[in-house]
Design an enzyme around this catalytic site. Structure first.
Site, PDB file in Angstrom:
ATOM      1  CE  LYS A 149      -4.154   2.027   2.404  1.00 55.61           C
ATOM      2  NZ  LYS A 149      -4.749   2.110   1.332  1.00 55.61           N
TER       3      LYS A 149
HETATM    4  N1  PMP Z   1      -7.627  -1.928  -2.595  1.00 56.56           N
HETATM    5  C1  PMP Z   1      -7.201  -0.541  -2.499  1.00 56.56           C
HETATM    6  C2  PMP Z   1      -6.326  -0.048  -3.806  1.00 56.56           C
HETATM    7  C3  PMP Z   1      -7.261   0.289  -1.516  1.00 56.56           C
HETATM    8  O1  PMP Z   1      -6.702   1.567  -1.342  1.00 56.56           O
HETATM    9  C4  PMP Z   1      -8.098  -0.233  -0.241  1.00 56.56           C
HETATM   10  C5  PMP Z   1      -8.241   0.721   1.133  1.00 56.56           C
HETATM   11  N2  PMP Z   1      -6.902   0.552   1.864  1.00 56.56           N
HETATM   12  C6  PMP Z   1      -8.338  -1.494  -0.267  1.00 56.56           C
HETATM   13  C7  PMP Z   1      -8.444  -2.256  -1.520  1.00 56.56           C
HETATM   14  C8  PMP Z   1      -9.188  -2.021   1.100  1.00 56.56           C
HETATM   15  O2  PMP Z   1      -8.327  -2.453   1.964  1.00 56.56           O
HETATM   16  P1  PMP Z   1      -8.672  -2.524   3.442  1.00 56.56           P
HETATM   17  O3  PMP Z   1      -9.776  -3.389   3.362  1.00 56.56           O
HETATM   18  O4  PMP Z   1      -7.364  -3.124   4.240  1.00 56.56           O
HETATM   19  O5  PMP Z   1      -8.767  -1.166   3.970  1.00 56.56           O
END
Ligand code: PMP
Length: 308
Positions: free
Chosen positions: A159
């Site tokens: 991320k």
């Molecule tokens: N995909 C992307 C590209 C994101 O930015 C996010 C948000 N963090 C998610 C999926 C979902 O991840 P999470 O459930 O860990 O927030």
């Protein structure tokens, strides 16, 4: 979507004032997007504020840093304490937390290794990401003309800020064409994810979500929903999803820390199911919010109470 300024921000082990949290324009991150970050929610519960899946988020942050050879000087334990202390210091009942590790001000040029690693944690009040009615009414989405970042270019499991340039192309195109969100396909043309959310669909009572190798971020809400489906006796298949499966699905929904569990009522102007939140999305939302509010015990160590 309102953003409230909070009093303190955590920087390299110290609390600083919101206004003091500035960086130099020549910082490496400004030019080369060298930032690894997280998005975490802290929910209000009857036992005070509690952070949802804090350790899982912090572990993902450290994995993102590991991939980019930019591990901070702080352990998961240090970061956990810092997050909890930050919520306490700012006296918030609920909030969004944003730990961010980046390459700061040092030697100019692409090579990040010559620049210091800065660690910040910010928190603030953040409401419904995809609009106030989204959780109940659902949103209108489109399949993006932009594909998701592909293997061997930028690692999707990390991320990191750079990945969000791809997300911004997807999001802007969707918004300017009158949709709330865009859905990206992966390099092979199968469904990947939204610009900031993972995606699930329901067809004939089976729940489907794209696999990690479909260039998705391994979402913590995605993992939560998979576990909730198991508990509810629903079959979940992590498998490649051809685009057209979206159009014939009974239900489609996004999951993410910011978006929580947001139903999709149409895709490319094709109505999904009844054109509103479906029964499985509703059932999963009920479970999810019962757990995040502390009304129901989580299957794992999902809530870390901020306490004082
Ligand atoms: N995909 C992307 C590209 C994101 O930015 C996010 C948000 N963090 C998610 C999926 C979902 O991840 P999470 O459930 O860990 O927030």
């Amino acid at each position: 979507m309102e953003q409230t300024i909070t009093e303190k921000i955590w920087h390299n082990g110290e609390f600083i004032d919101w206004d003091q949290a500035t960086i130099h324009v020549m910082s490496h991150v400004v030019h080369y997007a060298s930032a690894m970050f997280e998005g975490i929610r802290c929910y209000e519960t009857t036992n005070g504020p509690a952070v949802f899946r804090l350790d899982d988020h912090l572990l993902r942050l450290l994995h993102s840093c590991q991939i980019y050879r930019s591990l901070p000087a702080y352990s998961l334990d240090d970061l956990r304490q810092a997050c909890l202390e930050l919520v306490r210091v700012n006296k918030l009942n609920s909030c969004y937390l944003r730990p961010i590790v980046f390459r700061g001000y040092g030697t100019f040029g692409v090579n990040p290794l010559l620049n210091p690693i800065e660690t910040y944690i910010i928190c603030w009040k953040w409401g419904q990401y995809l609009g106030p009615e989204a959780l109940e009414q659902g949103v209108d989405a489109c399949v993006s003309s932009w594909a998701r970042i592909s293997p061997n270019t930028l690692p999707a499991m990390a991320k990191v800020s750079a990945n969000y340039m791809n997300s911004q192309l997807i999001k802007m195109e969707a918004i300017l064409n009158g949709y709330t969100e865009g859905i990206a396909l992966d390099a092979s043309g199968n469904v990947s994810e939204g610009s900031g959310e993972n995606l699930f669909l329901v067809l004939n009572n089976t729940v489907y979500t794209p696999p990690i190798a479909a260039s998705i971020l391994p979402g913590i809400t995605r993992d939560t929903v998979v576990k909730l489906c198991d508990l509810l006796g629903l079959t979940v298949k992590k498998q490649d999803i051809p685009r057209e499966m979206l159009y014939i699905a009974d239900e489609v929904f996004f999951t993410g820390t910011a978006a929580e569990l947001t139903p999709i009522r149409s895709i490319d102007k094709i109505q999904i199911g009844q054109g509103r939140r479906g029964p499985i999305a509703k059932r999963l939302q009920e479970e999810f919010f019962a757990i995040t509010s502390g009304r129901k015990e989580a299957p794992g160590d999902w809530l870390t109470f901020v306490a004082t």
